[in-house]
Design an enzyme around this catalytic site. Sequence first.
Site, PDB file in Angstrom:
ATOM      1  N   GLU A  92       0.841  -1.189   0.000  1.00  0.00           N
ATOM      2  CA  GLU A  92       0.000   0.000   0.000  1.00  0.00           C
ATOM      3  C   GLU A  92       0.886   1.252   0.000  1.00  0.00           C
ATOM      4  OE1 GLU A  92      -3.798   1.790   2.506  1.00  0.00           O
ATOM      5  OE2 GLU A  92      -2.377   0.478   3.548  1.00  0.00           O
ATOM      6  N   LYS A  94      -9.786   1.765  -2.523  1.00  0.00           N
ATOM      7  CA  LYS A  94     -10.027   1.282  -1.164  1.00  0.00           C
ATOM      8  C   LYS A  94     -11.466   1.573  -0.745  1.00  0.00           C
ATOM      9  CE  LYS A  94      -7.551   1.377   3.280  1.00  0.00           C
ATOM     10  NZ  LYS A  94      -6.355   1.989   3.921  1.00  0.00           N
ATOM     11  N   CYS A 125      -5.700  -3.063   2.483  1.00  0.00           N
ATOM     12  CA  CYS A 125      -5.493  -2.857   3.911  1.00  0.00           C
ATOM     13  C   CYS A 125      -6.751  -3.023   4.761  1.00  0.00           C
ATOM     14  CB  CYS A 125      -4.838  -1.497   4.148  1.00  0.00           C
ATOM     15  SG  CYS A 125      -4.049  -1.338   5.776  1.00  0.00           S
TER      16      CYS A 125
END
Length: 297
Positions: free
Chosen positions: A48, A127, A169
């Site tokens: 990331e 995301k 994440c």
Amino acid sequence: MAKLLKKPLKLALVQLASGSDKTANLARARTKVLEATKNGANIVVLPECFNSPYGTKYFPKYAETLIPSPPTEEQSPTYHALSALAKESKAYLVGGSIPEYWEETKKHYNTSLTFGPDGKLLATHRKVHLFDIDIPGKIKFQESEVLSPGNKVTIIDLPEYGKIAVAICYDVRFPELATIAARNGAFLLLYPGAFNLTTGALHWELQARARAMDNQVYVGLCSPARDMEADYNAWGHSMIVDPNAQILSQLEEKEDIAYADLNGERIEEVRKGIPINIQRRFDVYPDISKGDVKYEE
């Protein structure tokens, strides 16, 4: 039944040490990806925010424009670097994530780009779940101060291997994304992620193994290397987990590459032994992979 994973492959997770110099970060990524493919990797994953420091104050400064696609090299040097690198390495390249700015919406996103061995863009994942947490005395972080969320489940069909899913994440904490991907045929769930020293110690390994156990698929979590001089200290410990939640490869906190060989027989073996994939009770609860789900395919 056809195998989820059509033929064996080698997965590599590059735990990269990135700093404030974007050009240097891209050069370092190239070196490590080429090292991974020299060692036989067919799919290579970066962390990331691999091209920049991680932090809300950095996102606008390092953001690149990706739409309309393809962007110019001036709009997105990282897009073009990743495309060229995938072609040079002849591998599938999951480009971790980068800060993105979309002029049309005036919004910033945390975005992952996946390229094929021919250098063509295969998928984009923004995301979905933003990292907004507050653990008193430990850490407070609000991605939503700068970032906006994506709105799609990202499943990518690699013709010679099968389907993989990419999320970023904090997305790993939401098992719905993983379940939807697995029930739509993904053999591998990939999460470029930068857990911190608090949440990493608590839940990094647990989340990786849980998503693998829940869905009986392979899981890869790819972290930045830890830099204690940086504003944000990543946990590291990138890992690859098999469909039975066994850890195949795990790094420490330093820059390194994690490798594992994946094969379809292992998925079949695990699912035959504990056949939860055919034991679900959709007469009792709904199948979350059906209905109004937005996909990036």
